[in-house]
Design an enzyme around this catalytic site. Structure first.
Site, PDB file in Angstrom:
ATOM      1  N   CYS A  63     -36.113 -28.282 -13.406  1.00 37.90           N
ATOM      2  CA  CYS A  63     -35.358 -29.131 -12.527  1.00 37.90           C
ATOM      3  C   CYS A  63     -35.979 -29.765 -11.512  1.00 37.90           C
ATOM      4  O   CYS A  63     -36.999 -29.443 -11.435  1.00 37.90           O
ATOM      5  CB  CYS A  63     -34.043 -28.432 -11.954  1.00 37.90           C
ATOM      6  SG  CYS A  63     -34.352 -26.843 -11.357  1.00 37.90           S
ATOM      7  N   HIS A  96     -47.613  -9.228 -15.803  1.00 36.39           N
ATOM      8  CA  HIS A  96     -46.837  -8.101 -15.361  1.00 36.39           C
ATOM      9  C   HIS A  96     -45.520  -8.256 -15.694  1.00 36.39           C
ATOM     10  O   HIS A  96     -44.603  -7.209 -15.451  1.00 36.39           O
ATOM     11  CB  HIS A  96     -47.019  -8.347 -13.495  1.00 36.39           C
ATOM     12  CG  HIS A  96     -48.425  -7.975 -13.017  1.00 36.39           C
ATOM     13  ND1 HIS A  96     -48.829  -7.778 -11.702  1.00 36.39           N
ATOM     14  CD2 HIS A  96     -49.621  -7.682 -13.941  1.00 36.39           C
ATOM     15  CE1 HIS A  96     -50.173  -7.212 -11.635  1.00 36.39           C
ATOM     16  NE2 HIS A  96     -50.527  -7.244 -12.803  1.00 36.39           N
TER      17      HIS A  96
HETATM   18  C1  RB5 Z   1     -30.958 -32.217  -8.206  1.00 37.48           C
HETATM   19  O1  RB5 Z   1     -31.084 -33.178  -7.333  1.00 37.48           O
HETATM   20  C2  RB5 Z   1     -31.505 -30.749  -7.805  1.00 37.48           C
HETATM   21  O2  RB5 Z   1     -30.615 -30.324  -7.024  1.00 37.48           O
HETATM   22  C3  RB5 Z   1     -31.880 -29.895  -8.973  1.00 37.48           C
HETATM   23  O3  RB5 Z   1     -32.803 -30.654  -9.564  1.00 37.48           O
HETATM   24  C4  RB5 Z   1     -32.572 -28.641  -8.637  1.00 37.48           C
HETATM   25  O4  RB5 Z   1     -33.725 -28.918  -7.684  1.00 37.48           O
HETATM   26  C5  RB5 Z   1     -31.544 -27.561  -8.060  1.00 37.48           C
HETATM   27  O5  RB5 Z   1     -32.228 -26.533  -7.916  1.00 37.48           O
END
Ligand code: RB5
Length: 145
Positions: A63, A96
């Site tokens: 993400c 680990h």
């Molecule tokens: C998306 O904007 C962002 O919040 C997501 O990709 C992530 O970083 C959340 O933890």
């Protein structure tokens, strides 16, 4: 190795590039399929469950920061997800912690570093020994819940 791969919109571009690096593996892509804004739990839970239930051996989730995917993946029983920003963290997470999901941050590392981190992560074995005892305590906790 069969790998569960997933991202949100912020990790989409790195996910697509990563597929090109994973030619030695069978990759199951849990989405998304484009850059449209979406919620990381939607792909994160599905892919982490595929690792948890044995359909996939390991997973790579991406993400923007890596934080959201880490929180999601580590809610799933049997998952030891590690957010790795450096090669050293990737190595330690395998040696680990026997990490079975690698988390990458799409907005904070280059494709080149992501590839280096993945190479280390795939090629480092779990040490076992005193570390196994610690992982057993985590799985005992999961079983008690
Ligand atoms: C998306 O904007 C962002 O919040 C997501 O990709 C992530 O970083 C959340 O933890």
């Amino acid at each position: 190795m069969k790998i569960a791969l997933a991202s949100d919109h912020a990790g989409f571009e790195l996910k697509e590039r990563i597929k090109e690096f994973l030619t030695d593996h069978q990759v199951i892509d849990f989405g998304p399929v484009n850059l449209d804004s979406m919620d990381y739990p939607d792909t994160g839970f599905k892919s982490a469950e595929a690792v948890s239930n044995g359909d996939c051996e390991r997973g790579i989730l991406i993400c923007g920061s890596g934080l959201g995917m880490s929180i999601v993946a580590n809610k799933v029983p049997g998952i030891r997800a590690a957010l790795c920003q450096t090669k050293q963290f990737a190595e330690l997470s395998r040696r680990h912690n026997d990490s079975n999901i690698l988390i990458l941050s799409g907005r904070f590392i280059s494709e080149y570093l992501a590839k280096e981190i993945m190479d280390v992560w795939f090629n480092t074995e779990f040490e076992g020994g005193r570390h196994q005892k610690r992982l057993d305590k985590i799985s005992d906790y999961e079983k008690e819940k």
